[in-house]
Design a protein around this motif. Structure first.
Motif, PDB file in Angstrom:
ATOM      1  N   SER A 110       0.738  -1.220  -0.083  1.00 53.76           N
ATOM      2  CA  SER A 110      -0.099  -0.016   0.113  1.00 53.76           C
ATOM      3  C   SER A 110       0.707   1.365   0.111  1.00 53.76           C
ATOM      4  N   GLY A 111       2.176   1.292   0.053  1.00 57.31           N
ATOM      5  CA  GLY A 111       3.075   2.149  -0.016  1.00 57.31           C
ATOM      6  C   GLY A 111       3.285   2.946   1.398  1.00 57.31           C
ATOM      7  N   LYS A 112       3.031   2.126   2.492  1.00 57.97           N
ATOM      8  CA  LYS A 112       2.851   2.918   3.634  1.00 57.97           C
ATOM      9  C   LYS A 112       4.233   2.483   4.241  1.00 57.97           C
ATOM     10  N   LEU A 113       4.991   1.364   3.779  1.00 61.40           N
ATOM     11  CA  LEU A 113       6.444   0.806   4.292  1.00 61.40           C
ATOM     12  C   LEU A 113       7.096   1.001   2.889  1.00 61.40           C
ATOM     13  N   LYS A 114       8.401   1.872   3.191  1.00 64.01           N
ATOM     14  CA  LYS A 114       9.430   2.084   2.101  1.00 64.01           C
ATOM     15  C   LYS A 114      10.691   1.372   2.447  1.00 64.01           C
ATOM     16  N   ILE A 115      11.256   0.537   1.570  1.00 61.22           N
ATOM     17  CA  ILE A 115      12.355  -0.279   1.961  1.00 61.22           C
ATOM     18  C   ILE A 115      13.491   0.010   0.944  1.00 61.22           C
ATOM     19  N   LYS A 116      14.539   0.402   1.462  1.00 68.79           N
ATOM     20  CA  LYS A 116      15.646   0.721   0.795  1.00 68.79           C
ATOM     21  C   LYS A 116      16.941  -0.511   0.962  1.00 68.79           C
ATOM     22  N   GLY A 117      17.325  -0.963   0.308  1.00 70.76           N
ATOM     23  CA  GLY A 117      18.281  -1.977   0.312  1.00 70.76           C
ATOM     24  C   GLY A 117      17.722  -3.341  -0.157  1.00 70.76           C
ATOM     25  N   ASP A 118      18.399  -4.418   0.543  1.00 71.39           N
ATOM     26  CA  ASP A 118      17.982  -5.719   0.090  1.00 71.39           C
ATOM     27  C   ASP A 118      16.493  -6.074   0.545  1.00 71.39           C
ATOM     28  N   VAL A 119      15.697  -6.158  -0.184  1.00 71.59           N
ATOM     29  CA  VAL A 119      14.283  -6.590   0.138  1.00 71.59           C
ATOM     30  C   VAL A 119      14.256  -7.803   0.680  1.00 71.59           C
ATOM     31  N   MET A 120      15.169  -8.848   0.310  1.00 74.50           N
ATOM     32  CA  MET A 120      14.915 -10.210   0.915  1.00 74.50           C
ATOM     33  C   MET A 120      15.542 -10.244   2.486  1.00 74.50           C
ATOM     34  N   LYS A 121      16.524  -9.237   2.691  1.00 74.33           N
ATOM     35  CA  LYS A 121      16.911  -9.135   4.063  1.00 74.33           C
ATOM     36  C   LYS A 121      15.898  -8.430   4.895  1.00 74.33           C
ATOM     37  N   ALA A 122      15.087  -7.566   4.216  1.00 69.10           N
ATOM     38  CA  ALA A 122      14.001  -6.723   4.978  1.00 69.10           C
ATOM     39  C   ALA A 122      12.963  -7.895   5.306  1.00 69.10           C
ATOM     40  N   SER A 123      12.761  -8.763   4.733  1.00 68.57           N
ATOM     41  CA  SER A 123      11.678  -9.956   5.001  1.00 68.57           C
ATOM     42  C   SER A 123      12.160 -10.491   6.185  1.00 68.57           C
ATOM     43  N   LEU A 124      13.483 -10.575   6.752  1.00 69.97           N
ATOM     44  CA  LEU A 124      13.991 -11.065   7.912  1.00 69.97           C
ATOM     45  C   LEU A 124      13.610 -10.388   9.274  1.00 69.97           C
ATOM     46  N   ALA A 125      13.474  -9.034   8.863  1.00 69.55           N
ATOM     47  CA  ALA A 125      13.202  -8.385   9.976  1.00 69.55           C
ATOM     48  C   ALA A 125      11.808  -8.040  10.440  1.00 69.55           C
ATOM     49  N   VAL A 126      10.863  -8.163   9.153  1.00 72.45           N
ATOM     50  CA  VAL A 126       9.489  -8.017   9.427  1.00 72.45           C
ATOM     51  C   VAL A 126       8.559  -9.176   9.151  1.00 72.45           C
ATOM     52  N   SER A 127       9.007 -10.375   8.754  1.00 67.60           N
ATOM     53  CA  SER A 127       8.234 -11.610   8.389  1.00 67.60           C
ATOM     54  C   SER A 127       7.987 -12.359   9.513  1.00 67.60           C
ATOM     55  N   PRO A 128       6.751 -12.709   9.933  1.00 68.90           N
ATOM     56  CA  PRO A 128       6.585 -13.555  10.892  1.00 68.90           C
ATOM     57  C   PRO A 128       7.022 -14.923  10.953  1.00 68.90           C
ATOM     58  N   ALA A 129       7.521 -15.468   9.700  1.00 63.29           N
ATOM     59  CA  ALA A 129       7.891 -16.536   9.338  1.00 63.29           C
ATOM     60  C   ALA A 129       9.435 -17.006   9.284  1.00 63.29           C
ATOM     61  N   THR A 130      10.000 -16.037  10.127  1.00 57.85           N
ATOM     62  CA  THR A 130      11.529 -16.152  10.100  1.00 57.85           C
ATOM     63  C   THR A 130      12.108 -16.129  11.587  1.00 57.85           C
ATOM     64  N   LYS A 131      13.462 -16.232  11.592  1.00 57.68           N
ATOM     65  CA  LYS A 131      14.164 -16.612  13.034  1.00 57.68           C
ATOM     66  C   LYS A 131      13.661 -15.413  14.066  1.00 57.68           C
ATOM     67  N   MET A 132      13.343 -14.285  13.347  1.00 57.04           N
ATOM     68  CA  MET A 132      13.110 -12.968  14.292  1.00 57.04           C
ATOM     69  C   MET A 132      11.697 -13.297  14.725  1.00 57.04           C
TER      70      MET A 132
END
Length: 145
Positions: A110-132
């Motif tokens: 929806s454009g409310k979250l902007k990501i700069k850098g490695d989008v795949m790494k970003a998923s580690l920080a915000v995805s519930p299906a990761t080690k985080m």
């Protein structure tokens, strides 16, 4: 030193995330091994002010306020090359994301979250299906957003 800022109510989550990382050395080491990046967050509050925090899952396994520090006299962003990820969103949306009331993917689409850098790494920080996930779950209960 507390990471919470009164101008950014959801910033209490950074204290909870840091507490979770510091509470269990094996969990912290696992998060560093899996994350292998520095995740910067830039939040914007309702008054239009911005502030930043970062989660260092490249070396220290900690959360700090401001921009990533220099490591061994070199800018950590240079040391990490393209794996530094910056996530920019509103304080309100960050609170919803961390509390599980909304998904990062929905915010991104929806454009409310902007990501700069490695989008795949970003998923580690915000995805519930990761080690985080265990860290974020603990943060959700401690932060009470």
């Amino acid at each position: 030193m507390p990471l919470k800022s009164d101008a950014f109510p959801s910033s209490i989550a950074f204290d909870a995330i840091n507490s979770s990382l510091q509470a269990d050395p094996s969990e912290r080491n696992d998060a560093v091994k899996k994350g292998n990046a520095v995740f910067a967050f830039i939040l914007k509050n309702k008054a239009g002010e911005t502030d930043s925090w970062y989660i260092d899952l490249k070396s220290k396994g900690e959360v700090a306020k401001g921009e990533p520090e220099k490591a061994d006299g070199k800018d950590i962003r240079i040391l990490c090359y393209h794996v530094v990820v910056t996530l920019s969103l509103s304080d309100e949306d960050f609170g919803k994301m961390v509390s599980g009331k909304t998904q990062a993917q929905r915010l991104f689409m929806s454009g409310k979250l902007k990501i700069k850098g490695d989008v795949m790494k970003a998923s580690l920080a915000v995805s519930p299906a990761t080690k985080m996930e265990p860290i974020l779950k603990k943060a959700q209960t401690k932060a009470k957003l």
